[in-house]
Design a protein around this motif. Sequence first.
Motif, PDB file in Angstrom:
ATOM      1  N   LEU A 215      -1.344  30.326 -14.653  1.00  0.00           N
ATOM      2  CA  LEU A 215      -1.074  31.426 -13.730  1.00  0.00           C
ATOM      3  C   LEU A 215      -0.436  32.571 -14.502  1.00  0.00           C
ATOM      4  O   LEU A 215       0.621  32.381 -15.122  1.00  0.00           O
ATOM      5  CB  LEU A 215      -0.132  30.937 -12.622  1.00  0.00           C
ATOM      6  CG  LEU A 215       0.304  31.912 -11.563  1.00  0.00           C
ATOM      7  CD1 LEU A 215      -0.880  32.319 -10.688  1.00  0.00           C
ATOM      8  CD2 LEU A 215       1.386  31.299 -10.697  1.00  0.00           C
ATOM      9  N   HIS A 216      -1.058  33.739 -14.504  1.00  0.00           N
ATOM     10  CA  HIS A 216      -0.535  34.932 -15.191  1.00  0.00           C
ATOM     11  C   HIS A 216      -0.218  34.656 -16.665  1.00  0.00           C
ATOM     12  O   HIS A 216       0.826  35.079 -17.178  1.00  0.00           O
ATOM     13  CB  HIS A 216       0.707  35.466 -14.490  1.00  0.00           C
ATOM     14  CG  HIS A 216       0.501  35.801 -13.054  1.00  0.00           C
ATOM     15  ND1 HIS A 216      -0.344  36.803 -12.627  1.00  0.00           N
ATOM     16  CD2 HIS A 216       1.028  35.251 -11.930  1.00  0.00           C
ATOM     17  CE1 HIS A 216      -0.317  36.860 -11.312  1.00  0.00           C
ATOM     18  NE2 HIS A 216       0.487  35.931 -10.862  1.00  0.00           N
ATOM     19  N   GLY A 217      -1.096  33.922 -17.346  1.00  0.00           N
ATOM     20  CA  GLY A 217      -0.932  33.681 -18.770  1.00  0.00           C
ATOM     21  C   GLY A 217       0.109  32.648 -19.142  1.00  0.00           C
ATOM     22  O   GLY A 217       0.491  32.547 -20.302  1.00  0.00           O
ATOM     23  N   THR A 218       0.592  31.888 -18.185  1.00  0.00           N
ATOM     24  CA  THR A 218       1.576  30.848 -18.474  1.00  0.00           C
ATOM     25  C   THR A 218       1.221  29.589 -17.688  1.00  0.00           C
ATOM     26  O   THR A 218       0.330  29.597 -16.847  1.00  0.00           O
ATOM     27  CB  THR A 218       2.998  31.335 -18.126  1.00  0.00           C
ATOM     28  OG1 THR A 218       3.947  30.394 -18.616  1.00  0.00           O
ATOM     29  CG2 THR A 218       3.182  31.517 -16.641  1.00  0.00           C
ATOM     30  N   LYS A 219       1.906  28.495 -17.974  1.00  0.00           N
ATOM     31  CA  LYS A 219       1.669  27.249 -17.271  1.00  0.00           C
ATOM     32  C   LYS A 219       2.847  26.979 -16.339  1.00  0.00           C
ATOM     33  O   LYS A 219       3.999  27.009 -16.778  1.00  0.00           O
ATOM     34  CB  LYS A 219       1.508  26.106 -18.264  1.00  0.00           C
ATOM     35  CG  LYS A 219       0.889  24.867 -17.662  1.00  0.00           C
ATOM     36  CD  LYS A 219       0.743  23.749 -18.678  1.00  0.00           C
ATOM     37  CE  LYS A 219      -0.467  23.965 -19.533  1.00  0.00           C
ATOM     38  NZ  LYS A 219      -0.731  22.804 -20.424  1.00  0.00           N
ATOM     39  N   MET A 220       2.539  26.759 -15.064  1.00  0.00           N
ATOM     40  CA  MET A 220       3.566  26.501 -14.045  1.00  0.00           C
ATOM     41  C   MET A 220       3.268  25.159 -13.383  1.00  0.00           C
ATOM     42  O   MET A 220       2.102  24.825 -13.164  1.00  0.00           O
ATOM     43  CB  MET A 220       3.533  27.588 -12.968  1.00  0.00           C
ATOM     44  CG  MET A 220       3.738  29.002 -13.482  1.00  0.00           C
ATOM     45  SD  MET A 220       5.393  29.300 -14.045  1.00  0.00           S
ATOM     46  CE  MET A 220       6.301  29.240 -12.537  1.00  0.00           C
ATOM     47  N   CYS A 221       4.309  24.417 -13.043  1.00  0.00           N
ATOM     48  CA  CYS A 221       4.146  23.124 -12.394  1.00  0.00           C
ATOM     49  C   CYS A 221       4.647  23.176 -10.953  1.00  0.00           C
ATOM     50  O   CYS A 221       5.618  23.866 -10.650  1.00  0.00           O
ATOM     51  CB  CYS A 221       4.921  22.042 -13.143  1.00  0.00           C
ATOM     52  SG  CYS A 221       4.259  21.703 -14.760  1.00  0.00           S
ATOM     53  N   LEU A 222       3.970  22.423 -10.094  1.00  0.00           N
ATOM     54  CA  LEU A 222       4.361  22.298  -8.693  1.00  0.00           C
ATOM     55  C   LEU A 222       4.220  20.848  -8.263  1.00  0.00           C
ATOM     56  O   LEU A 222       3.283  20.160  -8.680  1.00  0.00           O
ATOM     57  CB  LEU A 222       3.442  23.124  -7.787  1.00  0.00           C
ATOM     58  CG  LEU A 222       3.605  24.619  -7.717  1.00  0.00           C
ATOM     59  CD1 LEU A 222       2.567  25.200  -6.770  1.00  0.00           C
ATOM     60  CD2 LEU A 222       4.992  24.994  -7.259  1.00  0.00           C
ATOM     61  N   PRO A 223       5.100  20.390  -7.378  1.00  0.00           N
ATOM     62  CA  PRO A 223       4.892  19.068  -6.788  1.00  0.00           C
ATOM     63  C   PRO A 223       3.644  19.095  -5.895  1.00  0.00           C
ATOM     64  O   PRO A 223       3.292  20.136  -5.331  1.00  0.00           O
ATOM     65  CB  PRO A 223       6.147  18.848  -5.940  1.00  0.00           C
ATOM     66  CG  PRO A 223       7.128  19.873  -6.384  1.00  0.00           C
ATOM     67  CD  PRO A 223       6.352  20.997  -6.964  1.00  0.00           C
ATOM     68  N   VAL A 224       2.995  17.961  -5.749  1.00  0.00           N
ATOM     69  CA  VAL A 224       1.789  17.863  -4.927  1.00  0.00           C
ATOM     70  C   VAL A 224       2.072  18.299  -3.489  1.00  0.00           C
ATOM     71  O   VAL A 224       1.259  18.985  -2.867  1.00  0.00           O
ATOM     72  CB  VAL A 224       1.220  16.424  -4.962  1.00  0.00           C
ATOM     73  CG1 VAL A 224       0.056  16.277  -4.011  1.00  0.00           C
ATOM     74  CG2 VAL A 224       0.805  16.063  -6.379  1.00  0.00           C
ATOM     75  N   ALA A 225       3.230  17.946  -2.940  1.00  0.00           N
ATOM     76  CA  ALA A 225       3.562  18.295  -1.553  1.00  0.00           C
ATOM     77  C   ALA A 225       3.559  19.803  -1.324  1.00  0.00           C
ATOM     78  O   ALA A 225       3.144  20.278  -0.259  1.00  0.00           O
ATOM     79  CB  ALA A 225       4.920  17.708  -1.171  1.00  0.00           C
ATOM     80  N   ILE A 226       3.999  20.568  -2.309  1.00  0.00           N
ATOM     81  CA  ILE A 226       3.984  22.034  -2.170  1.00  0.00           C
ATOM     82  C   ILE A 226       2.580  22.565  -2.417  1.00  0.00           C
ATOM     83  O   ILE A 226       2.122  23.471  -1.715  1.00  0.00           O
ATOM     84  CB  ILE A 226       5.014  22.678  -3.122  1.00  0.00           C
ATOM     85  CG1 ILE A 226       6.430  22.293  -2.667  1.00  0.00           C
ATOM     86  CG2 ILE A 226       4.855  24.199  -3.147  1.00  0.00           C
ATOM     87  CD1 ILE A 226       7.529  22.778  -3.569  1.00  0.00           C
ATOM     88  N   ALA A 227       1.863  22.019  -3.386  1.00  0.00           N
ATOM     89  CA  ALA A 227       0.497  22.463  -3.668  1.00  0.00           C
ATOM     90  C   ALA A 227      -0.407  22.273  -2.447  1.00  0.00           C
ATOM     91  O   ALA A 227      -1.336  23.055  -2.232  1.00  0.00           O
ATOM     92  CB  ALA A 227      -0.059  21.715  -4.867  1.00  0.00           C
ATOM     93  N   LYS A 228      -0.129  21.270  -1.633  1.00  0.00           N
ATOM     94  CA  LYS A 228      -0.921  21.031  -0.417  1.00  0.00           C
ATOM     95  C   LYS A 228      -0.718  22.122   0.629  1.00  0.00           C
ATOM     96  O   LYS A 228      -1.525  22.256   1.542  1.00  0.00           O
ATOM     97  CB  LYS A 228      -0.566  19.679   0.195  1.00  0.00           C
ATOM     98  CG  LYS A 228      -1.107  18.506  -0.574  1.00  0.00           C
ATOM     99  CD  LYS A 228      -0.755  17.200   0.101  1.00  0.00           C
ATOM    100  CE  LYS A 228      -1.354  16.026  -0.654  1.00  0.00           C
ATOM    101  NZ  LYS A 228      -1.060  14.741  -0.026  1.00  0.00           N
ATOM    102  N   GLN A 229       0.337  22.910   0.509  1.00  0.00           N
ATOM    103  CA  GLN A 229       0.641  23.956   1.498  1.00  0.00           C
ATOM    104  C   GLN A 229       0.091  25.321   1.096  1.00  0.00           C
ATOM    105  O   GLN A 229       0.183  26.280   1.859  1.00  0.00           O
ATOM    106  CB  GLN A 229       2.156  24.074   1.679  1.00  0.00           C
ATOM    107  CG  GLN A 229       2.799  22.806   2.207  1.00  0.00           C
ATOM    108  CD  GLN A 229       4.296  22.974   2.306  1.00  0.00           C
ATOM    109  OE1 GLN A 229       4.788  23.940   2.885  1.00  0.00           O
ATOM    110  NE2 GLN A 229       5.040  22.039   1.728  1.00  0.00           N
ATOM    111  N   ILE A 230      -0.484  25.436  -0.100  1.00  0.00           N
ATOM    112  CA  ILE A 230      -0.996  26.713  -0.590  1.00  0.00           C
ATOM    113  C   ILE A 230      -2.525  26.680  -0.519  1.00  0.00           C
ATOM    114  O   ILE A 230      -3.176  25.865  -1.187  1.00  0.00           O
ATOM    115  CB  ILE A 230      -0.543  26.960  -2.045  1.00  0.00           C
ATOM    116  CG1 ILE A 230       0.986  26.972  -2.111  1.00  0.00           C
ATOM    117  CG2 ILE A 230      -1.117  28.263  -2.570  1.00  0.00           C
ATOM    118  CD1 ILE A 230       1.552  27.032  -3.507  1.00  0.00           C
TER     119      ILE A 230
END
Length: 76
Positions: free
Chosen positions: A54-69
């Motif tokens: 994302l925007h030239g960098t690597k970002m991590c998210l928990p699966v529970a939050i990724a399911k809301q996007i």
Amino acid sequence: MTLSELAVNQSARISYLPTNFDLSAQLIEQGFALKSEISLAHKAPFNGPLAFHLHGTKMCLPVAIAKQIKIELLTE
């Protein structure tokens, strides 16, 4: 479709953020803004966090939050 359903190296555009204001504000500060292009870099084993380009960098998210996007796939 949501971020949690994205395949590795598949590109998409963010189309919807969670309804929780505090969570959405935090995501926007990290770069997860509407219409941002994003791709899945890595899925951790055992339902662990997801890493995104994302925007030239690597970002991590928990699966529970990724399911809301919600996302729209980009056609190549």
